[in-house]
Design an enzyme around this catalytic site. Sequence first.
Site, short mmCIF file in Angstrom:
data_model
loop_
_atom_site.label_atom_id
_atom_site.label_comp_id
_atom_site.label_asym_id
_atom_site.label_seq_id
_atom_site.Cartn_x
_atom_site.Cartn_y
_atom_site.Cartn_z
N TYR A 46 0.86 -1.18 0.00
CA TYR A 46 0.00 0.00 0.00
C TYR A 46 0.89 1.24 0.00
O TYR A 46 1.88 1.31 0.74
CB TYR A 46 -0.88 0.00 1.25
CG TYR A 46 -1.69 1.26 1.43
CD1 TYR A 46 -3.01 1.34 0.98
CD2 TYR A 46 -1.15 2.38 2.06
CE1 TYR A 46 -3.74 2.51 1.13
CE2 TYR A 46 -1.88 3.54 2.22
CZ TYR A 46 -3.17 3.61 1.76
OH TYR A 46 -3.89 4.76 1.91
N GLU B 192 -3.80 7.62 -3.60
CA GLU B 192 -3.71 6.35 -2.89
C GLU B 192 -3.59 5.21 -3.91
O GLU B 192 -4.44 5.09 -4.79
CB GLU B 192 -4.94 6.14 -2.02
CG GLU B 192 -4.94 4.83 -1.25
CD GLU B 192 -6.27 4.58 -0.56
OE1 GLU B 192 -6.27 4.41 0.67
OE2 GLU B 192 -7.31 4.57 -1.24
#
Length: 437
Positions: free
Chosen positions: A158, A246
Amino acid sequence: MLRHAFRKSISLAGMSPPPLLLRHHQFPLLPAKALVASQVRYLNLHEYQAKQLMLKNNINVQRFAVAETIEQAQNAAKALKAKEFVIKAQIHAGGRGRGEFSSGLKSGVHLTKDPAKVTGLVSEMLGYKLKTKQTSEEGVLVSKVMIAEALDIAKETYFAILMDRDSGGPVMVGSPDGGMEIEQVAETNPSHIYKTPIDIETGPTDEQTLDMAMKLGFQGRAVAEASEQMQKLYELFIDVDAVQIEINPFGLTPDNQVVCFDAKIMFDDNAAFKHPELQLLRDTTEENPREVEAEDCGLSYVGMDGNIACLVNGAGLALATMDIIKLHGANPANFLDVGGGVTAKQVGQAFKILTEDKNVKTILVNIFGGIASCLTIAEGMVTALKEGPTIKIPIVVRLQGNQVKEGKECLQKSGLNITLKDDLDEAAIASIELASA
């Protein structure tokens, strides 16, 4: 999505919420931007649009094409010449993989190695509504699908860049636990979330991105490539005036290629005037039509689930009005701030928007006369209610402030069926009683 962790007030390794949401103690978090006189909202991109932006900035993404027709889907499958295809319905709502189409097709995300099956899957997506856990019961009409080359993922991590209040600027946030919701990582394994503040004057250093890449578990030559991709993502972050980018998963393929498999990008609305090309990407078909209409009229409106509509001048007074309604056991149908310089035309537009909500049983007008006096608001109401479509919903009005006497006289002489109250508590109670009648 990282912002969802902030909605739930989950602490991400000591990170404070970015200035994206305004907290209010009795209601769901409202977008701070919604609580100003001229409504704006964060631009929401489809997955393919985010990938297009990344591709223009030399960021690694899967090869993909967008189709709005069966013919386009067929041509895309031929042009990609992939060993395996992933077909994704393009809607803003999450949970596509577990969704269901009105055509009967299960899931908005499908894999196939047969190019001939691509068109069959697309034919059951385009023109049908996809219902997920984040859509309404009716679902969202799918008008576009993304057809991409399916790549195997050897490692999922991530990575995000966002504006952070405590740091006073951008930060990099990373976790070796990619492919899952970041709030889940924050709850179960917060030590696996890493945060690195960035000097906005210089941008991230090579040392910072290399360190982040190693913390995410990249090894060998992949460390340098991951670092390079982080640098390019930061360049995109600055170039488009984003408040958040993101990437989840920020992945590694079996042949050691770092790829941004999925992206969420949020933009600074205050910089929208600098990027007219980005505003063209906005898809209003998936937004609340009343909110879109209000924005076009220069009004600040956020729809909610109650049955007492509110028409108020001033964001703080609007929140107080909603509080009072809630305090007396009912629920507001909306937040609506008409602003200090409201015109008679805008008042009429406000009533039109409020009455388009079929759940509304009463309209509570709460005005504190200032620059826009009580008389100005009252005259606007009379004009709107007499010249516009007939409104059968009960209206309760509370006026205070500049020219309150004149405003009340204007409403009393109008002959309109309006209930006047001096006290806000009394006005809220009257609205609730009328809604229940």
